[in-house]
Scaffold this active site. Sequence first.
Site, mmCIF file in Angstrom:
data_model
loop_
_atom_site.group_PDB
_atom_site.id
_atom_site.type_symbol
_atom_site.label_atom_id
_atom_site.label_comp_id
_atom_site.label_asym_id
_atom_site.label_seq_id
_atom_site.Cartn_x
_atom_site.Cartn_y
_atom_site.Cartn_z
ATOM 1 C CB THR A 157 -5.476 -1.858 -1.155
ATOM 2 O OG1 THR A 157 -5.096 -2.902 -0.252
ATOM 3 C CG2 THR A 157 -4.410 -1.670 -2.213
ATOM 4 C CE LYS A 158 -5.598 -5.398 3.586
ATOM 5 N NZ LYS A 158 -4.478 -5.411 2.651
#
Length: 386
Positions: A186-187
């Site tokens: 998700t980064k």
Amino acid sequence: MRNDFLPFARPDISEEAISDVVDSLRSGWITTGPKAIRFERSFGEYVGSPWALAVNSATAGLHLALLAFGIGPGDEVITTPMTFAATVNTIVWVGAKPVLADIDPVTLNIDPFLIEKAVTPKTRAIIPVHFAGRPCNMDAIEAIARKYGLVIIEDAAHALGAAFRGRRIGAPLGERHAAVFSFHPTKNITTGEGGMVCTANEDAAEKISILRQHGMSKGAWNRYAARGNPHYDILFPGLKYNMLDIQAAMGSDQMKHLEAFNARRREIVDLYRHELGSLSTLTLPPAVDPKDTHSWHIFTPLVETDRLGMSRDEFMAKMRENNIGTALHYQAIHLFSYFANNYGWRMGDFPNAELVSDRIVSLPLFPAMNDDDTADVIGSVREICG
Ligand SMILES: Cc1ncc(COP(=O)(O)O)c(C=O)c1O
């Protein structure tokens, strides 16, 4: 309503990255090797850090940074209650005591005034978390660290591409400093799982590099390659935290797209701000100080539950009914059973974090979101909150 489900985050992996991963798979060398070194170099150059050490998660990186600065039993480490459990878990794993300082209710970052109030003779380090990618007030935190001789370990899991007063997060802040990034899917960039530790402290860098591979004096690349030597020594009881070349292949390609990824994140945030700013039932994250850069890892409004007559969880369920995913960053750390039971933390101890914890929600935000996706999120939020 949308036909397909829009997740709150989704990685964007290019065909070039896939080819380079396949190249590693076909090459016969898939663990740590030349591609990990290449990724470290490009990452170090980007953030401006003399040392960038690739590891298999930010959790591993935080653990190693604490060990490298000799933090352990009898020491206290100050951090924020508005973070992921890994920040506090790693303090516990080195045998130190986590001490929390409440957040500023507007920026959601740790409040430097409360950090200073929490300092005791046992305090050894501060771990500020740049929440959502908004840089903490590092001038104030550095001043406290200097005054009391403390180490700063920036939890920069959200902050790749962020800058405070022109200093990119990850660039040196003196000898007693490290910054740790995450490449979880998700980064801002991803390697599947992965992390990077940046420091200008050569001793710490050397220790991290040894500790991430069992405490061995040499990595596999220097033992098994054509000109390698099979002998090694064990210098410390190390861990197994190295990054694979197949992960690093992805990472190097992701770095090429980082600026474009972050620009697209900013565009979506601007649209959210423009289209949702007038809702009295939602408090949007404030604009970033023009002297700083926000990396917008997540966009986290607060649901004004009293005014809306609906809990945050009900809001999330209604978004889900409209086929739109949301996420929760974070439940306040001090109320989780382990921490409450072991450190005596109770409801009321960190009121700003508690208030935020009950109202915060992360809306979808990822570079591959198109304008229709963004409009769907805006439409759904307006329908629920309007
Ligand atoms: C603030 C923060 N710190 C640390 C971590 C741990 O990162 P990783 O999953 O790479 O170990 C995360 C991951 O979500 C995070 O959000």
